[in-house]
Design an enzyme around this catalytic site. Sequence first.
Site, PDB file in Angstrom:
ATOM      1  N   GLN A   1       0.812  -1.217   0.000  1.00 23.27           N
ATOM      2  CA  GLN A   1       0.000   0.000   0.000  1.00 23.27           C
ATOM      3  C   GLN A   1       0.843   1.264   0.000  1.00 23.27           C
ATOM      4  O   GLN A   1       0.322   2.363  -0.236  1.00 23.27           O
ATOM      5  CB  GLN A   1      -0.928   0.012   1.211  1.00 23.27           C
ATOM      6  CG  GLN A   1      -0.214   0.187   2.541  1.00 23.27           C
ATOM      7  CD  GLN A   1      -1.133   0.071   3.729  1.00 23.27           C
ATOM      8  OE1 GLN A   1      -1.597  -1.009   4.067  1.00 23.27           O
ATOM      9  NE2 GLN A   1      -1.423   1.208   4.369  1.00 23.27           N
TER      10      GLN A   1
ATOM     11  N   CYS B   1      -5.268   0.549   3.773  1.00 27.81           N
ATOM     12  CA  CYS B   1      -5.244  -0.885   4.044  1.00 27.81           C
ATOM     13  C   CYS B   1      -6.630  -1.497   3.866  1.00 27.81           C
ATOM     14  O   CYS B   1      -6.770  -2.658   3.468  1.00 27.81           O
ATOM     15  CB  CYS B   1      -4.724  -1.142   5.447  1.00 27.81           C
ATOM     16  SG  CYS B   1      -5.588  -0.218   6.746  1.00 27.81           S
TER      17      CYS B   1
ATOM     18  N   HIS C   1      -5.734  -1.300  11.695  1.00 24.45           N
ATOM     19  CA  HIS C   1      -5.143  -1.792  10.453  1.00 24.45           C
ATOM     20  C   HIS C   1      -5.979  -2.941   9.908  1.00 24.45           C
ATOM     21  O   HIS C   1      -6.395  -3.827  10.662  1.00 24.45           O
ATOM     22  CB  HIS C   1      -3.708  -2.252  10.704  1.00 24.45           C
ATOM     23  CG  HIS C   1      -2.972  -2.679   9.481  1.00 24.45           C
ATOM     24  ND1 HIS C   1      -2.807  -1.867   8.374  1.00 24.45           N
ATOM     25  CD2 HIS C   1      -2.361  -3.859   9.165  1.00 24.45           C
ATOM     26  CE1 HIS C   1      -2.111  -2.510   7.446  1.00 24.45           C
ATOM     27  NE2 HIS C   1      -1.836  -3.728   7.904  1.00 24.45           N
TER      28      HIS C   1
ATOM     29  N   ASN D   1      -0.935  -9.429   4.612  1.00 20.91           N
ATOM     30  CA  ASN D   1      -0.796  -8.005   4.909  1.00 20.91           C
ATOM     31  C   ASN D   1      -0.583  -7.240   3.594  1.00 20.91           C
ATOM     32  O   ASN D   1      -0.494  -7.824   2.518  1.00 20.91           O
ATOM     33  CB  ASN D   1       0.367  -7.797   5.871  1.00 20.91           C
ATOM     34  CG  ASN D   1       0.337  -6.449   6.567  1.00 20.91           C
ATOM     35  OD1 ASN D   1      -0.641  -5.711   6.468  1.00 20.91           O
ATOM     36  ND2 ASN D   1       1.395  -6.111   7.265  1.00 20.91           N
TER      37      ASN D   1
END
Length: 336
Positions: free
Chosen positions: A143, A149, A283, A303
């Site tokens: 990102q 996110c 997150h 992630n």
Amino acid sequence: MYIYIRWIHFRIRNTKMKFALVVLVFIGCQAVENDEWAKFQEKFSKTYQSPLEMRTRMTIFNENLKKIEAHNALYDQGLVSWKMGVNHFSDWTEAEFHDYTHRFQFPDVDIDAVGRFKASTVSDAPDSIDWRDYGIVTGVKDQGDCGCCWSFSTIGAVESLAAQTNKRLVSFSEQNLVDCSIFGNYTNYGCRGGLMANAFNYVRDKGIETEDEYPYEGVQGECRQKRIVFQIGGHIAVDDNEEALRQAVAIRPVTVAICTTDKFQNYKSGIFYDDTCVSRINHAVVVVGYGSEKGQDFWIIKNSFGPDWGEEGYIRFARNTDNNCGLTIYANYPIL
């Protein structure tokens, strides 16, 4: 001051060999740190605006390196279940990483789920599953400096649903959501945060384009979506408990939000557990599986920090440990 200086001079004069040894050891440590610093700069293509900034970043890096080494000493003793390592955040302070992850915001609107998934007392969910093995998870993305996110989490789940449906894995556009799901009823904030549920609603109403057609730029821009490549029917909210999440992940990857602390910054490998986490999540990620290792249960989490972070971009989160870092608070998955 005169007495103090004479005393220092006396000590140095009478301990020349010891002093020389100390100096050599100190220089040796500095050489090791500088060698690691050079490797770090090269690996992550780090450049700085001035020599002063470079020295500042080197100091921060060396402090993080000491933290990593101290933590890994605990790992070697079997006192913690995960390791730290150098990554592209290793020249950041804890405060800078905190600010980076805490740009994630939850808009205060109805998430508009079409249903709720509850754990069944009789479940056929397997003991472990890794959706990467089934070819329905795209590669790890990055990102960058954009606090979106939420879009990567949403797209990760939508990509998997599309692959299950069409038997073909296609990378969809996070930038499409960053630019376009900020209007009307969707009320996301682009690079300043958002909510996966709102993004799911956008893909339900407006569809989504591919990454190739609408590439990621890492900044919020004008919406330029031209066509619909894939569209969902809505999303299901998962009950706030780990058994419900496990059974949901057995269906397909699930979007979740977590609380990250400074420990998350330098994660390298192993089963992550952080007892300093609170329920204030900041997150968004996507759970693509779960399993166990040597009796310790874990979640497999994709992630959006790029493949050089963690286990090739993934982190294994401790499972069945009283909801580690708030993982089950906001869990959703898309449906047709």
